[in-house]
Design a protein around this motif. Structure first.
Motif, PDB file in Angstrom:
ATOM      1  N   GLY A  26       9.485   6.870   0.464  1.00  0.00           N
ATOM      2  CA  GLY A  26       8.592   6.233  -0.504  1.00  0.00           C
ATOM      3  C   GLY A  26       8.277   4.794  -0.119  1.00  0.00           C
ATOM      4  N   SER A  27       9.303   4.046   0.273  1.00  0.00           N
ATOM      5  CA  SER A  27       9.084   2.668   0.707  1.00  0.00           C
ATOM      6  C   SER A  27       8.242   2.612   1.977  1.00  0.00           C
ATOM      7  N   LEU A  57       3.139   1.208   4.669  1.00  0.00           N
ATOM      8  CA  LEU A  57       2.012   1.683   5.483  1.00  0.00           C
ATOM      9  C   LEU A  57       0.688   1.485   4.755  1.00  0.00           C
ATOM     10  N   ILE A  58       0.621   1.888   3.497  1.00  0.00           N
ATOM     11  CA  ILE A  58      -0.626   1.771   2.736  1.00  0.00           C
ATOM     12  C   ILE A  58      -1.014   0.303   2.587  1.00  0.00           C
ATOM     13  N   ALA A 103      -4.397  -1.252   4.104  1.00  0.00           N
ATOM     14  CA  ALA A 103      -5.370  -1.813   3.172  1.00  0.00           C
ATOM     15  C   ALA A 103      -5.802  -3.218   3.584  1.00  0.00           C
ATOM     16  N   ILE A 104      -4.876  -3.983   4.182  1.00  0.00           N
ATOM     17  CA  ILE A 104      -5.175  -5.379   4.519  1.00  0.00           C
ATOM     18  C   ILE A 104      -5.887  -5.496   5.855  1.00  0.00           C
ATOM     19  N   LEU A 118      -5.305   6.415   5.724  1.00  0.00           N
ATOM     20  CA  LEU A 118      -5.424   6.789   4.319  1.00  0.00           C
ATOM     21  C   LEU A 118      -5.500   5.564   3.417  1.00  0.00           C
ATOM     22  N   GLY A 119      -4.655   4.558   3.691  1.00  0.00           N
ATOM     23  CA  GLY A 119      -4.693   3.342   2.880  1.00  0.00           C
ATOM     24  C   GLY A 119      -6.003   2.601   3.025  1.00  0.00           C
ATOM     25  N   TYR A 120      -6.514   2.523   4.243  1.00  0.00           N
ATOM     26  CA  TYR A 120      -7.810   1.872   4.473  1.00  0.00           C
ATOM     27  C   TYR A 120      -8.911   2.568   3.689  1.00  0.00           C
ATOM     28  N   ARG A 121      -8.924   3.909   3.705  1.00  0.00           N
ATOM     29  CA  ARG A 121      -9.992   4.645   3.041  1.00  0.00           C
ATOM     30  C   ARG A 121      -9.938   4.446   1.532  1.00  0.00           C
ATOM     31  N   ILE A 122      -8.730   4.428   0.974  1.00  0.00           N
ATOM     32  CA  ILE A 122      -8.605   4.231  -0.471  1.00  0.00           C
ATOM     33  C   ILE A 122      -9.159   2.874  -0.882  1.00  0.00           C
ATOM     34  N   PHE A 123      -8.787   1.828  -0.165  1.00  0.00           N
ATOM     35  CA  PHE A 123      -9.243   0.495  -0.544  1.00  0.00           C
ATOM     36  C   PHE A 123     -10.709   0.271  -0.183  1.00  0.00           C
TER      37      PHE A 123
END
Length: 272
Positions: free
Chosen positions: A204-205, A210-211, A215-216, A222-227
């Motif tokens: 989980g951590s 990673l996300i 995102a930054i 996946l994190g990039y696409r969400i943000f």
């Protein structure tokens, strides 16, 4: 009178009981979505399941006009490569430090305070430092996972090593086993299933780090696409991506648990 503390549901009942909270959440979402869409048909906050299904199909099975990629699968591959690389390095480093710090008091005196110090540093706080030191590429994202996860695994294994009965170590020494043999033949086999337990608890951590990194500073994942979709309030894409990440995390956890049961049945027999 049968006490509930002694009641153990059969596997089928256990599966049904575990499904009930998920079903309740789906029903609550469905009712809330219907209410919002009835008030405003163009509402984007709680899209209908059909809308999310169309968006998911588009992301998974229609090539992107700009890149020609199937974005869901490409983002998944990129994120899993980063995650698994970071987890693998963290597991090896955590096993190394946990094993030696737990078994050798002189190593514990030197390394344990440093591991504790790193464990107390919020990994996301050092993310800008990692970007400065390692750049915005793959290395900084993997290092963030390693920095965040390794101290947890190392400290957990150190404590597990110290719980090994002293009688085992004393008996080995009476049979003329040296320190290397004790580490390799007695302590290490008992730590391997516990290592997988620690990795499962740290997944989980690892996903969180990673996300956050994607995102930054990332152009895929996946994190990039969400943000990226957040800018357009595209909840019909964001919610399926979140559900997909949850499914991936569950699959990884199940896979690690299955491997542990297959490789070390004695450990799970003692746990049950």
């Amino acid at each position: 009178m049968r006490k509930i503390i002694n009641y153990r549901p059969v596997p089928l009942a256990r599966g049904l009981l575990g499904f009930l909270p998920l079903l309740a959440l789906l029903l609550i979402y469905l009712m809330a979505s219907d209410a919002r869409l009835a008030a405003n048909a163009s509402d984007k906050l709680l899209p209908a399941f059909g809308t999310m299904g169309e968006a998911l199909y588009r992301m998974a099975f229609e090539a992107d006009a700009r890149t020609g990629r199937y974005l869901l699968w490409f983002d998944t591959l990129v994120s899993l490569q980063r995650l698994l690389s970071g987890i693998a390095i963290s597991a090896l480093a955590g096993l190394f430090f946990g094993l030696f710090c737990g078994a050798l008091p002189v190593v514990r005196a030197v390394c344990s305070p440093l591991i504790t110090l790193f464990a107390l540093i919020p990994p996301l706080a050092v993310l800008p430092i990692l970007f400065i030191c390692f750049g915005l590429g793959e290395v900084s994202k993997i290092v963030l996972i390693v920095v965040g996860v390794t101290p947890f695994i190392a400290r957990d294994l150190q404590q597990q090593v110290q719980t090994i009965p002293a009688e085992q170590l004393i008996k080995a020494q009476t049979l003329s086993a040296h320190s290397g043999q004790i580490l390799w033949r007695i302590i290490l086999p008992q730590m391997l299933p516990r290592l997988l337990d620690a990795v499962r608890l740290s997944l989980g951590s690892a996903w969180l780090f990673l996300i956050a990194a994607e995102a930054i500073a990332s152009a895929e994942g996946l994190g990039y696409r969400i943000f990226l979709m957040r800018r357009y309030l595209a909840m019909d894409v964001i919610l399926p991506y979140v559900a997909w990440i949850t499914l991936l995390a569950f699959a990884l956890d199940w896979l690690l648990r299955a491997c542990s049961r297959r490789l070390w049945p004695w450990y799970h027999a003692s746990q049950s």
